[in-house]
Scaffold this active site. Structure first.
Site, PDB file in Angstrom:
ATOM      1  N   ARG A  46       0.462  -0.933   0.403  1.00  0.00           N
ATOM      2  CA  ARG A  46      -0.112  -0.097  -0.002  1.00  0.00           C
ATOM      3  C   ARG A  46       1.165   1.177  -0.245  1.00  0.00           C
ATOM      4  O   ARG A  46       0.679   2.323  -0.215  1.00  0.00           O
ATOM      5  CB  ARG A  46      -0.496  -0.095   1.211  1.00  0.00           C
ATOM      6  CG  ARG A  46      -1.972  -1.168   0.589  1.00  0.00           C
ATOM      7  CD  ARG A  46      -3.317  -1.193   2.423  1.00  0.00           C
ATOM      8  NE  ARG A  46      -2.825  -2.134   3.522  1.00  0.00           N
ATOM      9  CZ  ARG A  46      -2.511  -1.990   4.230  1.00  0.00           C
ATOM     10  NH1 ARG A  46      -4.125  -2.399   4.610  1.00  0.00           N
ATOM     11  NH2 ARG A  46      -1.783  -3.332   5.476  1.00  0.00           N
ATOM     12  N   HIS A 182       6.888 -22.439   7.510  1.00  0.00           N
ATOM     13  CA  HIS A 182       8.471 -22.598   7.377  1.00  0.00           C
ATOM     14  C   HIS A 182       9.420 -23.384   7.960  1.00  0.00           C
ATOM     15  O   HIS A 182      10.909 -24.256   7.752  1.00  0.00           O
ATOM     16  CB  HIS A 182       9.188 -20.890   7.373  1.00  0.00           C
ATOM     17  CG  HIS A 182       9.283 -21.090   8.516  1.00  0.00           C
ATOM     18  ND1 HIS A 182       8.172 -20.028   9.566  1.00  0.00           N
ATOM     19  CD2 HIS A 182      10.170 -20.088   9.710  1.00  0.00           C
ATOM     20  CE1 HIS A 182       8.632 -20.132  10.107  1.00  0.00           C
ATOM     21  NE2 HIS A 182       9.974 -20.369  10.682  1.00  0.00           N
ATOM     22  N   GLY A 185      10.879 -25.774   5.789  1.00  0.00           N
ATOM     23  CA  GLY A 185      12.416 -25.588   5.268  1.00  0.00           C
ATOM     24  C   GLY A 185      13.599 -25.965   5.792  1.00  0.00           C
ATOM     25  O   GLY A 185      14.467 -25.941   6.089  1.00  0.00           O
ATOM     26  N   LYS A 186      13.258 -25.921   7.578  1.00  0.00           N
ATOM     27  CA  LYS A 186      14.702 -26.582   8.498  1.00  0.00           C
ATOM     28  C   LYS A 186      15.145 -27.776   8.103  1.00  0.00           C
ATOM     29  O   LYS A 186      14.745 -28.612   7.867  1.00  0.00           O
ATOM     30  CB  LYS A 186      14.443 -26.116   9.548  1.00  0.00           C
ATOM     31  CG  LYS A 186      13.590 -24.426   9.864  1.00  0.00           C
ATOM     32  CD  LYS A 186      13.711 -24.119  11.620  1.00  0.00           C
ATOM     33  CE  LYS A 186      12.781 -23.027  11.920  1.00  0.00           C
ATOM     34  NZ  LYS A 186      13.674 -22.142  11.741  1.00  0.00           N
ATOM     35  N   HIS A 244       3.374 -25.858  12.845  1.00  0.00           N
ATOM     36  CA  HIS A 244       5.055 -25.671  13.272  1.00  0.00           C
ATOM     37  C   HIS A 244       5.598 -27.272  13.815  1.00  0.00           C
ATOM     38  O   HIS A 244       5.505 -28.736  13.234  1.00  0.00           O
ATOM     39  CB  HIS A 244       6.000 -25.327  13.849  1.00  0.00           C
ATOM     40  CG  HIS A 244       5.996 -23.609  13.014  1.00  0.00           C
ATOM     41  ND1 HIS A 244       5.237 -23.281  12.003  1.00  0.00           N
ATOM     42  CD2 HIS A 244       6.110 -22.034  13.554  1.00  0.00           C
ATOM     43  CE1 HIS A 244       5.340 -22.339  10.980  1.00  0.00           C
ATOM     44  NE2 HIS A 244       5.632 -21.352  12.550  1.00  0.00           N
ATOM     45  N   LYS A 337       4.746 -28.834  22.993  1.00  0.00           N
ATOM     46  CA  LYS A 337       4.966 -27.828  23.924  1.00  0.00           C
ATOM     47  C   LYS A 337       5.455 -26.293  23.448  1.00  0.00           C
ATOM     48  O   LYS A 337       6.748 -26.729  23.093  1.00  0.00           O
ATOM     49  CB  LYS A 337       6.075 -28.070  25.510  1.00  0.00           C
ATOM     50  CG  LYS A 337       6.372 -26.983  26.122  1.00  0.00           C
ATOM     51  CD  LYS A 337       7.466 -27.836  27.546  1.00  0.00           C
ATOM     52  CE  LYS A 337       8.765 -27.691  27.573  1.00  0.00           C
ATOM     53  NZ  LYS A 337       8.801 -27.517  28.550  1.00  0.00           N
ATOM     54  N   LYS A 340       6.443 -18.666  24.662  1.00  0.00           N
ATOM     55  CA  LYS A 340       7.537 -17.411  24.277  1.00  0.00           C
ATOM     56  C   LYS A 340       7.856 -16.866  25.999  1.00  0.00           C
ATOM     57  O   LYS A 340       7.348 -17.133  26.429  1.00  0.00           O
ATOM     58  CB  LYS A 340       6.251 -16.938  23.644  1.00  0.00           C
ATOM     59  CG  LYS A 340       5.400 -16.399  22.291  1.00  0.00           C
ATOM     60  CD  LYS A 340       5.824 -15.525  21.249  1.00  0.00           C
ATOM     61  CE  LYS A 340       4.967 -15.924  19.650  1.00  0.00           C
ATOM     62  NZ  LYS A 340       6.646 -15.785  19.269  1.00  0.00           N
ATOM     63  N   ARG A 473      11.044 -21.164  33.015  1.00  0.00           N
ATOM     64  CA  ARG A 473      10.492 -22.382  32.185  1.00  0.00           C
ATOM     65  C   ARG A 473       9.519 -22.728  31.954  1.00  0.00           C
ATOM     66  O   ARG A 473       9.200 -23.847  31.338  1.00  0.00           O
ATOM     67  CB  ARG A 473      11.779 -23.691  32.755  1.00  0.00           C
ATOM     68  CG  ARG A 473      12.617 -23.666  32.860  1.00  0.00           C
ATOM     69  CD  ARG A 473      14.101 -24.441  33.809  1.00  0.00           C
ATOM     70  NE  ARG A 473      15.094 -23.943  33.719  1.00  0.00           N
ATOM     71  CZ  ARG A 473      16.139 -24.727  33.172  1.00  0.00           C
ATOM     72  NH1 ARG A 473      15.556 -26.076  32.755  1.00  0.00           N
ATOM     73  NH2 ARG A 473      17.318 -24.086  32.979  1.00  0.00           N
TER      74      ARG A 473
END
Ligand code: BG6
Length: 493
Positions: A46, A182, A185-186, A244, A337, A340, A473
């Protein structure tokens, strides 16, 4: 490629993903000579920008992995000359017609009679279908293929994902759609099938007979940091686990495919996903990070992020236990598990094997027998490695046993200081039309079916996530969940 040019269009060119991942990956492919000679790159977004401003914007994020500095500067300049910008609205036919015209001019300039076009839709979900339509209806090439890469979020649950699928199907054939995850792709995920299916020491052990449990773990040591607006609408289950981690699980647990071709691999992945029971709320732990004072600094909690709505219950951590109802895996807990703002950044698969039956050395390990079982760890990142914990005699005169590692560190073994980024592999696969690492529609459906009930239930009941301090943790509840199935998290041992 002797007669065909390639145009790559990044829709959402001024976004974060484009700057951080897509343009650098395209440049790396160019630098390694993997893009066809007549390629051009178009940014579409944009913001109003000239070609020169666009080139300036992306120049800063292009890096050469292995090279002399002057060679890198020369390559960057050549690459940037092939980058063009066309501003427009994502839901505006005229904008796409203008883009089409621009592409046509550049392609004709290459002198090649045919052109292939690929679009990367790196844009918010609310404009997804409109942009896919714009690309397909106004910018399809008449002389080659048109492929469209879409990046998650693919909806919020089974129903919205199906609606999105129908929206895309109205403009594109399934063979034109590349759903990117993605993580596929690792390097170490690509290696997963090699490790398993080409090693006699692993393949026969890959079942309930020898494996006690499997853990797929993702942790990041940073919070949402300004991305809260997006994140809050999805939460960690939709952001990381449903895609993932489930993709990793599917590759890990699938039966051997008939061949390495895309359809055979994806058939097996769907099959194993469909053997799984949907996750139950009682087998799920949800958490949210809170602020913490550390080293004189206050690390902000999730709710302190200005982009997060006040009082949000969105989980930034989740753990769940899943089961595969087939002959190979019956009764084996698969623990997933993701979180963040935890203590470290790491992604890994941990495979805990059973005890040696009738072991001669049982008494040597005392009551904590679990510590003596073999564990295979596939460290996806950082510092890619594969290691196997084995029991060994401590050298010396006495008979003392110890658990030690057979350790394959990629950095040492392959001199691989920096591996290609996942996006490089995936973009190259799109150029080559290889769909092995992309998600098929039915796979996506099966993955949503596993999580939709628990997402709906936790949201309708407004389940309060367990708070955990930034940099810790994670919530204690995750230990209880594991313990319920006789498991201990390997990363916390
Ligand atoms: C993305 C998520 O898909 O993956 C992010 O949306 C997450 O929240 C990221 O940070 C992690 O990717 P990587 O490759 O850095 O592990």
């Amino acid at each position: 490629w002797n007669t065909t040019s390639l145009s790559v269009v990044v829709v959402g060119a001024s976004g974060d993903l484009a700057k951080k991942k897509i343009f650098p990956a395209l440049f790396a492919l160019y630098y390694e000579g993997l893009l066809p000679p007549d390629f051009s790159i178009f940014g579409f977004a944009r913001s109003k920008m000239t070609d020169a401003e666009f080139r300036d914007m992306i120049a800063g994020s292009l890096t050469c992995r292995v090279s002399a500095k002057d060679k890198c500067i020369e390559a960057t300049e050549k690459f940037l000359k092939r980058c063009f910008y066309s501003p427009g609205q994502y839901d505006d036919a005229k904008s796409f017609s203008e883009l089409n015209q621009r592409m046509g001019e550049v392609e004709r300039g290459s002198g090649k009679p045919r052109s292939n076009r690929m679009f990367f839709l790196s844009i918010p979900p609310n404009v997804f279908i409109a942009a896919a339509g714009g690309a397909a209806d106004y910018c399809s090439t008449k002389t080659g293929w048109t492929r469209v890469i879409v990046e998650k979020p693919f909806g919020r649950d089974s129903a919205s994902s199906a609606a999105l699928g129908r929206g895309l199907a109205a403009h594109l054939k399934e063979e034109q759609i590349y759903r990117i995850d993605h993580y596929l792709g690792k390097e170490l995920i690509e290696n997963l099938t090699v490790l398993r299916f080409s090693n006699l020491v692993f393949e026969p052990l890959w079942s309930r007979q020898y494996i006690r449990n499997v853990q797929v773990i993702f942790s990041e040591n940073f919070g949402t940091e300004g991305r809260g607006g997006y994140f809050d609408q999805y939460g960690i289950m939709r952001d990381v686990i449903q895609n993932h981690l489930v993709q990793i699980l599917a590759l890990f647990a699938m039966e051997q495919p008939v061949s390495l071709n895309a359809e055979d691999i994806r058939n097996e992945k769907v099959k194993v996903l469909r053997c799984m029971r949907p996750v139950k709320l009682e087998d799920t732990v949800l958490g949210q990070y809170r602020s913490r004072v550390h080293g004189g600094r206050t690390l902000p909690g999730y709710l302190d992020d200005k982009t997060v709505p006040e009082g949000s219950l969105t989980p930034t951590f989740a753990a769940c236990a899943m089961f595969i109802n087939n002959a190979r895996w019956d009764g084996v807990p698969f623990l997933l598990k993701a979180g963040k703002a935890l203590h470290t950044r790491r992604a890994e698969i941990r495979v805990q094997f059973r005890h040696v039956p009738g072991s001669l050395y049982k008494h040597k390990f005392g009551p904590d027998l679990d510590n003596s079982t073999n564990e295979l760890v596939i460290r996806i990142q950082p510092k890619e490695s594969i290691y196997l914990k084995i029991n060994n005699k401590v050298p010396g005169l006495g008979l003392r046993l110890d658990t030690t590692k057979l350790d394959l560190q990629y950095g040492n073994a392959y001199n691989a200081k920096e591996l290609p980024d996942a996006y490089e592999r995936l973009l190259l696969d799109v150029v080559n039309g290889d769909k092995r690492l992309f998600i098929r529609n039915d796979e996506l459906e099966a993955a949503w079916d596993l999580f939709t009930p628990v997402l709906h239930e936790s949201e309708s009941r407004r389940v309060t996530p367990e708070l955990y301090p930034y940099g810790s943790r994670g919530p204690v509840g995750a230990h209880y969940l594991a313990a319920k199935y006789g498991v201990r998290w390997g990363d916390l041992a």
